[in-house]
Design a protein around this motif. Sequence first.
Motif, mmCIF file in Angstrom:
data_model
loop_
_atom_site.group_PDB
_atom_site.id
_atom_site.type_symbol
_atom_site.label_atom_id
_atom_site.label_comp_id
_atom_site.label_asym_id
_atom_site.label_seq_id
_atom_site.Cartn_x
_atom_site.Cartn_y
_atom_site.Cartn_z
ATOM 1 N N THR A 284 0.825 -1.206 0.000
ATOM 2 C CA THR A 284 0.000 0.000 0.000
ATOM 3 C C THR A 284 0.858 1.255 0.000
ATOM 4 N N SER B 217 1.271 3.548 -3.388
ATOM 5 C CA SER B 217 0.647 4.873 -3.226
ATOM 6 C C SER B 217 1.657 5.979 -3.479
ATOM 7 N N VAL C 231 1.541 8.574 -6.819
ATOM 8 C CA VAL C 231 1.366 10.004 -6.535
ATOM 9 C C VAL C 231 2.558 10.798 -7.043
ATOM 10 N N TRP D 212 -3.515 11.892 -3.243
ATOM 11 C CA TRP D 212 -3.239 10.842 -2.263
ATOM 12 C C TRP D 212 -4.450 9.949 -2.030
ATOM 13 N N GLY E 212 -4.392 7.642 -4.831
ATOM 14 C CA GLY E 212 -3.158 6.868 -4.708
ATOM 15 C C GLY E 212 -3.281 5.756 -3.682
ATOM 16 N N ILE E 213 -3.918 6.065 -2.546
ATOM 17 C CA ILE E 213 -4.098 5.033 -1.515
ATOM 18 C C ILE E 213 -5.064 3.953 -1.999
ATOM 19 N N GLY F 100 -3.069 1.759 -4.023
ATOM 20 C CA GLY F 100 -2.191 0.970 -3.156
ATOM 21 C C GLY F 100 -2.899 -0.222 -2.552
ATOM 22 N N THR F 101 -4.157 -0.023 -2.119
ATOM 23 C CA THR F 101 -4.907 -1.147 -1.553
ATOM 24 C C THR F 101 -5.226 -2.187 -2.623
ATOM 25 N N THR G 215 -11.185 2.610 2.846
ATOM 26 C CA THR G 215 -10.682 3.825 2.199
ATOM 27 C C THR G 215 -11.767 4.478 1.353
#
Length: 572
Positions: free
Chosen positions: A101, A105, A109, A116, A119-120, A123-124, A169
């Motif tokens: 993650t 992320s 980014v 972000w 981006g997160i 990542g997940t 998220t």
Amino acid sequence: MMDAGPFLVLSAVLIGGTVFGLIAKRMRLPAITGQIVAGVLIGRMGLDLFTEHSVSALHPITEFALGLMAVSVGAHLDLRRLKPMARRLLLLLLLEMVLVTGVVSAAVVSFSDLDWGMGILLGTIGISTAPATVVALVKETRAKGVFVNTLLAGVGLNNLACIFLFEITRSVLRSAAGEGGLDATLFTEAAMQLGEAASAGCLAAIAMFLIRRWVRRVELITTAGFVAILLCVGLAQHFGFSSMLACLFLGLSQANVTRHREEVVDSIFHSFEPAILAAFFALAGMELSLEHAAAAGVGAVVFFASRLVAKLAAGSIAMRLADAAPRIRDRIGLAMIPQAGVAVGLVVLLEEDTVLRGAVGETIDVLTAVVLTAVVMNEVVGPILTRMALKQTGEAGRERRGLMDFIREEHIVLRLQSSTMEEAIEELVQRLGNLHRLPAATREALLEATLKHESEASSCLGWGLAVPSGEITQAEKMKGVLAISDKGFDFETPDGEPLHCILLLAFPESERPRRLRILTQFAAVLGHDAEIRERLFTARSAAEVYEVLLDAELFEPAGEEDESHEETAAAT
């Protein structure tokens, strides 16, 4: 471009997905790659055959497919079987959640225009590994061993973590978009949604359990499985919580609370998996557009590369901390690169999320293009790396029907609390009953038969080995558990030597000949090889014991016994 009815659109999607999936397999590529390509050709980047209104009519099919995949992920996480691997799996899960993650992320980014929040989310999504691809490769290479057990369990857990973190998220971002900012109440709302999803999934599992008590016909059980998934998805849509999390808890409950995982998962997948997945991945490919695919070029490469690096690092560090064998720690990350269904499913959820789309606009289309492009890359490169890892660990080709193939890592005990052979047998019977969820009456009958056999003739074979056994009527196959002690069990034995290894067998009437062959091979292999015995008796973990048994070829198929073997078995 046609404004066609849903049945015509579905027919075209099924035909395209199935045909291109078969073509991909002929080219030694995963079927999902061909199915996504079929969707691209039918959709906006290709022939653009159908209007957006026509395609949107098929959204219920994608919702059901997502629910079925989530149920499948949850149903393969039998917590009883994960216990011996707990340290390895926990470290692997935590490091994947943090490293994948975080690295993905930060990379997307830094090298793209995504903020972000998006981006997160990426990542997940990067955490997930394609379970269908990994399972298919394990079957194809006929692999078996500690590495395979760790890999399959790790894949199930990382998909669980992926769905969980993604939905948390997304819930926070949705709430922030609606309220105009972040505060502590958003996380409370996310926690409430998690509780609602868990309640819906568990209630559906309880309903299935009650139905199973009264229904025996396969077609009715399959229908009930469909209804259970539809109920979870419908409740989620009505009350506003995650349908994927609800279905995930449905699968988890089926695997760990009730005894009949196959009612919801296997019965439906067995009959409808090809059609459901062909339609689902083709529909996902139709979401790609030319302008967003061009914008996703750099982002997809960054996502692919950063995820690859993070997966390799997480696997290596986790296995080193867990003190796993070098062949496992150096290759576990390599085997977890394939990515498909869950990742595609999550971006489809984003495509249909009107709240987030209203807040971030076409950024969701760019994110979808990034993930779908990276999925194709991962499904081309990933299977090659997984197959390489399975072969390099030496576990490829080990999956064969053998005399002791009923023993797995979770069936191995390193600490017994018993002070007599009778107490040890009782403890092992309870262990076996818990693993296989045997009814109390069956456990009592097995214990009585085993103790009676032990009183008539000692099960000790010499060399620190004992094989107590009892007949079990309500079973079709041999079952067993194995106990090991490096110091030796403090029991009285016929030869006066301490026992280090006790193998408890529970066998049906039809498996009597196999029981005799197990006694013969167990005594022949371990009794005449002091080095193997030393490794077995001094093993520090269930995984190490399992490795020794594999090296001793106790899982190998038994050929026809010669006359001397029959005499040995009879004497035993």
